[in-house]
Design a protein around this motif. Structure first.
Motif, PDB file in Angstrom:
ATOM      1  N   ILE A  34       0.856  -1.192   0.000  1.00 28.97           N
ATOM      2  CA  ILE A  34       0.000   0.000   0.000  1.00 28.97           C
ATOM      3  C   ILE A  34       0.886   1.233   0.000  1.00 28.97           C
ATOM      4  CG2 ILE A  34      -1.825   1.231   1.235  1.00 28.97           C
ATOM      5  CD1 ILE A  34      -2.495  -1.529   2.554  1.00 28.97           C
ATOM      6  N   GLU A  35       0.772   2.027  -1.048  1.00 29.30           N
ATOM      7  CA  GLU A  35       1.640   3.204  -1.221  1.00 29.30           C
ATOM      8  C   GLU A  35       0.869   4.236  -2.047  1.00 29.30           C
ATOM      9  OE1 GLU A  35       4.893   4.548  -0.553  1.00 29.30           O
ATOM     10  OE2 GLU A  35       3.998   6.153  -1.768  1.00 29.30           O
ATOM     11  N   PRO A  36       0.686   5.457  -1.527  1.00 28.78           N
ATOM     12  CA  PRO A  36      -0.153   6.419  -2.248  1.00 28.78           C
ATOM     13  C   PRO A  36       0.448   6.953  -3.554  1.00 28.78           C
ATOM     14  CG  PRO A  36       0.778   7.414  -0.273  1.00 28.78           C
ATOM     15  CD  PRO A  36       1.104   5.960  -0.216  1.00 28.78           C
ATOM     16  N   MET A  39       4.953   7.377  -8.244  1.00 30.93           N
ATOM     17  CA  MET A  39       6.397   7.485  -8.463  1.00 30.93           C
ATOM     18  C   MET A  39       7.050   7.760  -7.122  1.00 30.93           C
ATOM     19  SD  MET A  39       7.824   7.306 -11.505  1.00 30.93           S
ATOM     20  CE  MET A  39       8.891   8.500 -12.261  1.00 30.93           C
ATOM     21  N   TYR A  40       8.040   6.976  -6.794  1.00 29.71           N
ATOM     22  CA  TYR A  40       8.807   7.219  -5.570  1.00 29.71           C
ATOM     23  C   TYR A  40      10.035   8.037  -5.943  1.00 29.71           C
ATOM     24  CZ  TYR A  40      11.710   6.175  -1.442  1.00 29.71           C
ATOM     25  OH  TYR A  40      12.514   6.253  -0.327  1.00 29.71           O
ATOM     26  N   TYR A  41      10.140   9.225  -5.366  1.00 25.34           N
ATOM     27  CA  TYR A  41      11.342  10.049  -5.565  1.00 25.34           C
ATOM     28  C   TYR A  41      12.255   9.854  -4.367  1.00 25.34           C
ATOM     29  CZ  TYR A  41       9.351  12.146  -9.675  1.00 25.34           C
ATOM     30  OH  TYR A  41       8.845  12.325 -10.940  1.00 25.34           O
ATOM     31  N   TYR A 160      17.281  11.578  13.682  1.00 31.35           N
ATOM     32  CA  TYR A 160      16.522  11.982  12.502  1.00 31.35           C
ATOM     33  C   TYR A 160      17.008  11.210  11.281  1.00 31.35           C
ATOM     34  CZ  TYR A 160      20.660  14.850  11.488  1.00 31.35           C
ATOM     35  OH  TYR A 160      21.933  15.267  11.236  1.00 31.35           O
ATOM     36  N   ARG A 161      16.211  11.265  10.219  1.00 27.06           N
ATOM     37  CA  ARG A 161      16.514  10.624   8.940  1.00 27.06           C
ATOM     38  C   ARG A 161      17.811  11.175   8.359  1.00 27.06           C
ATOM     39  NH1 ARG A 161      11.928  10.770   4.313  1.00 27.06           N
ATOM     40  NH2 ARG A 161      11.724   8.647   5.113  1.00 27.06           N
ATOM     41  N   CYS A 162      18.730  10.283   8.025  1.00 26.49           N
ATOM     42  CA  CYS A 162      19.977  10.632   7.330  1.00 26.49           C
ATOM     43  C   CYS A 162      20.853  11.640   8.077  1.00 26.49           C
ATOM     44  CB  CYS A 162      19.700  11.139   5.923  1.00 26.49           C
ATOM     45  SG  CYS A 162      21.192  11.170   4.899  1.00 26.49           S
TER      46      CYS A 162
HETATM   47  P1  FAD Z   1      10.646   6.052   2.972  1.00 26.75           P
HETATM   48  O1  FAD Z   1      11.669   5.623   2.001  1.00 26.75           O
HETATM   49  O2  FAD Z   1      10.401   7.490   3.178  1.00 26.75           O
HETATM   50  O3  FAD Z   1       9.290   5.378   2.508  1.00 26.75           O
HETATM   51  C1  FAD Z   1       8.098   5.626   3.192  1.00 26.75           C
HETATM   52  C2  FAD Z   1       6.937   5.444   2.215  1.00 26.75           C
HETATM   53  O4  FAD Z   1       5.752   5.241   2.966  1.00 26.75           O
HETATM   54  C3  FAD Z   1       6.699   6.663   1.349  1.00 26.75           C
HETATM   55  O5  FAD Z   1       6.743   6.280  -0.018  1.00 26.75           O
HETATM   56  C4  FAD Z   1       5.319   7.157   1.771  1.00 26.75           C
HETATM   57  O6  FAD Z   1       4.560   7.650   0.686  1.00 26.75           O
HETATM   58  C5  FAD Z   1       4.694   5.892   2.336  1.00 26.75           C
HETATM   59  N1  FAD Z   1       3.674   6.101   3.367  1.00 26.75           N
HETATM   60  C6  FAD Z   1       3.747   6.879   4.474  1.00 26.75           C
HETATM   61  N2  FAD Z   1       2.604   6.801   5.183  1.00 26.75           N
HETATM   62  C7  FAD Z   1       1.800   5.943   4.520  1.00 26.75           C
HETATM   63  C8  FAD Z   1       0.471   5.445   4.752  1.00 26.75           C
HETATM   64  N3  FAD Z   1      -0.243   5.845   5.806  1.00 26.75           N
HETATM   65  N4  FAD Z   1      -0.055   4.586   3.852  1.00 26.75           N
HETATM   66  C9  FAD Z   1       0.666   4.172   2.766  1.00 26.75           C
HETATM   67  N5  FAD Z   1       1.912   4.614   2.503  1.00 26.75           N
HETATM   68  C10 FAD Z   1       2.467   5.485   3.369  1.00 26.75           C
HETATM   69  N6  FAD Z   1      19.803   7.365   2.912  1.00 26.75           N
HETATM   70  C11 FAD Z   1      20.866   6.684   2.451  1.00 26.75           C
HETATM   71  O7  FAD Z   1      20.982   5.489   2.687  1.00 26.75           O
HETATM   72  N7  FAD Z   1      21.828   7.305   1.713  1.00 26.75           N
HETATM   73  C12 FAD Z   1      21.763   8.617   1.400  1.00 26.75           C
HETATM   74  O8  FAD Z   1      22.645   9.146   0.704  1.00 26.75           O
HETATM   75  C13 FAD Z   1      20.658   9.361   1.867  1.00 26.75           C
HETATM   76  N8  FAD Z   1      20.540  10.677   1.578  1.00 26.75           N
HETATM   77  C14 FAD Z   1      19.455  11.363   2.032  1.00 26.75           C
HETATM   78  C15 FAD Z   1      19.368  12.715   1.757  1.00 26.75           C
HETATM   79  C16 FAD Z   1      18.276  13.449   2.184  1.00 26.75           C
HETATM   80  C17 FAD Z   1      18.189  14.913   1.878  1.00 26.75           C
HETATM   81  C18 FAD Z   1      17.248  12.809   2.915  1.00 26.75           C
HETATM   82  C19 FAD Z   1      16.030  13.566   3.349  1.00 26.75           C
HETATM   83  C20 FAD Z   1      17.343  11.462   3.211  1.00 26.75           C
HETATM   84  C21 FAD Z   1      18.442  10.725   2.780  1.00 26.75           C
HETATM   85  N9  FAD Z   1      18.570   9.376   3.090  1.00 26.75           N
HETATM   86  C22 FAD Z   1      19.662   8.678   2.630  1.00 26.75           C
HETATM   87  C23 FAD Z   1      17.623   8.716   4.022  1.00 26.75           C
HETATM   88  C24 FAD Z   1      16.584   7.833   3.324  1.00 26.75           C
HETATM   89  O9  FAD Z   1      15.868   8.574   2.360  1.00 26.75           O
HETATM   90  C25 FAD Z   1      15.607   7.282   4.348  1.00 26.75           C
HETATM   91  O10 FAD Z   1      16.280   6.851   5.490  1.00 26.75           O
HETATM   92  C26 FAD Z   1      14.834   6.107   3.764  1.00 26.75           C
HETATM   93  O11 FAD Z   1      14.050   6.552   2.676  1.00 26.75           O
HETATM   94  C27 FAD Z   1      13.973   5.424   4.814  1.00 26.75           C
HETATM   95  O12 FAD Z   1      13.204   4.398   4.258  1.00 26.75           O
HETATM   96  P2  FAD Z   1      11.750   4.132   4.849  1.00 26.75           P
HETATM   97  O13 FAD Z   1      11.252   2.908   4.148  1.00 26.75           O
HETATM   98  O14 FAD Z   1      11.797   4.151   6.318  1.00 26.75           O
HETATM   99  O15 FAD Z   1      10.908   5.422   4.425  1.00 26.75           O
END
Ligand code: FAD
Length: 392
Positions: A34-36, A39-41, A160-162
């Motif tokens: 489930i993902e809204p 495209m994932y950026y 925090y993230r990253c």
């Molecule tokens: P995410 O990748 O953010 O995925 C979460 C997903 O959940 C999103 O697509 C969102 O739409 C979806 N979602 C949220 N709530 C809901 C809901 N209620 N229902 C359905 N879908 C939902 N990491 C590295 O390893 N190397 C790097 O060089 C790096 N550089 C970074 C630079 C920046 C500027 C930033 C901001 C981050 C960087 N990161 C990097 C960190 C990395 O982006 C995150 O740590 C990583 O994306 C975490 O993965 P995740 O699965 O926890 O969350």
């Protein structure tokens, strides 16, 4: 019928987990993602886009490969989890049943974390800490800065993230300004006394961007900050500065659905290191940034690594397939200037209490240009590898 796995969030953690469970179970498990967004950026490499090193299209990835790989991709928001009935409700109506639920929703921001800022101010003062439109907005504001203008950043408190993300961003903004607006200034208000790879960043800032960056850490009042998005001012330790761009990166917490599922404790979701199952519910797993797991930084690399451990464990629990001991790794690369790449990383294992660091490494100050270039090239290989691992 077949056992059912529902994955919420198609990012670094969720896309990887969904893909691996579908691929390795060869159809024995029903996997729904489930993902809204369509495209994932990626946030990873988004700073390089700000610096002009990458294009926005380099960062976008669709879910077609996952669908082709047998994952049932549902583009919707999960809005509630009923852990007794074992169902996830969708914003579009209806609910999806699960045997095992994997949440990887990334981050949301702590309300009231930066005085004067809330989500309604995110256009005037972008966070650009979730991928896509926010990143594009910050880039447009950077490009529109007047000659000799001021770019401000409000950096976040731990965790925090990253961890190196804000400082790579400062580097890439400086890289852009040096070429396009060389009399511009960057000020950073930081509530922390020190930050990830600090010596490496500060060395690079002195070498490449001499005098452009003013980092104001906790010791110098960097934590005493408020903003006024209408007046476009930042107040640091009582001193008001008019700025042209203000990148506010507030304190973070687990994506809201983790809280709604009732698996958080404070801002994050505590998990068991061996399989990423939550302390609150053995059938609900939390991956990536949203989890509280121990020693790993919140990164895409970490989330991907945790997802593979989780996928192996969930498959084992549902089909009796072999479960391997949990091993994790992470590397965070940062680009300071063209071909000037640095990295920090570690390997980890699961103990009873947490994901525990085994061994680590970090780039050294004073490294040769050749080594820095090789480090940057390694990061490009990593980006290609992790996105293929996530999306097929
Ligand atoms: P995410 O990748 O953010 O995925 C979460 C997903 O959940 C999103 O697509 C969102 O739409 C979806 N979602 C949220 N709530 C809901 C809901 N209620 N229902 C359905 N879908 C939902 N990491 C590295 O390893 N190397 C790097 O060089 C790096 N550089 C970074 C630079 C920046 C500027 C930033 C901001 C981050 C960087 N990161 C990097 C960190 C990395 O982006 C995150 O740590 C990583 O994306 C975490 O993965 P995740 O699965 O926890 O969350």
């Amino acid at each position: 019928g077949k056992p059912r796995v529902v994955v919420v969030g198609g990012g670094a953690g969720g896309a990887t987990a969904a893909r691996y469970i579908a691929k390795d179970s060869k159809g024995a498990i029903d996997v729904t993602l489930i993902e809204p967004t369509r495209m994932y950026y990626t946030c990873f490499f988004s700073n390089l886009y700000l610096g002009g090193v990458k294009e926005i299209d380099d960062l976008g990835h669709s879910y077609g490969g996952l669908a082709a790989g047998g994952v049932n991709v549902v583009h919707d928001w999960a809005v509630a989890v009923d852990r007794d009935a074992k169902t996830v409700s969708l914003a579009g109506g209806g609910s999806v049943p699960y045997d095992k639920l994997i949440l990887s929703p990334g981050i949301d921001f702590v309300e009231g974390a930066v005085e004067g800022w809330d989500l309604s101010a995110q256009n005037a003062m972008p966070h650009a800490y979730k991928g896509g439109s926010q990143t594009e907005l910050l880039k447009a504001q950077l490009a529109a800065m007047p000659e000799g203008g001021t770019f401000a950043m409000v950096a976040p408190p731990n965790p925090y993230r990253c961890p190196p993300g804000p400082y790579e961003r400062v580097s890439m903004v400086a890289h852009y300004l040096k070429a396009n607006n060389p009399t511009a200034k960057i000020i950073v208000a930081d509530p922390k006394p020190k930050f990830s790879k600090m010596a490496l960043f500060q060395e690079g800032w002195g070498e490449h961007y001499d005098g452009m960056i003013d980092w104001i850490g906790e010791d110098f009042g960097g934590g005493e900050v408020s903003v006024d998005p209408n007046a476009m001012t930042v107040t640091i330790d009582g001193e008001v500065t008019k700025v042209d761009v203000c990148n506010v990166i507030p304190a973070m917490k687990a994506g809201r659905i983790a809280e709604l599922a009732g698996v958080t404790d404070g801002n994050w979701a505590p998990v068991n290191a061996a399989d990423m199952s939550t302390k609150a519910d053995a059938d609900v797993y939390v991956l990536g940034d949203a989890s509280s797991q121990g020693d790993m930084p919140k990164s895409g690399f970490s989330a991907n690594s945790q997802a593979k451990v989780c996928a192996n464990a969930v498959r084992g629990a549902l089909t009796g397939s072999k479960v391997f001991p949990a091993k994790f790794s992470n590397t965070c690369w940062s680009l300071i200037d063209t071909n000037d790449g640095v990295k920090v990383g570690a390997t980890y294992e699961a103990t009873d209490e947490k994901i525990a660091k085994v061994d680590g490494f970090i780039s050294a100050t004073g490294e040769s240009a050749e080594l820095r270039k090789a480090t940057y090239e390694e990061s490009e290989g990593w980006y290609a590898g992790i996105t293929a691992d996530m999306f097929g």
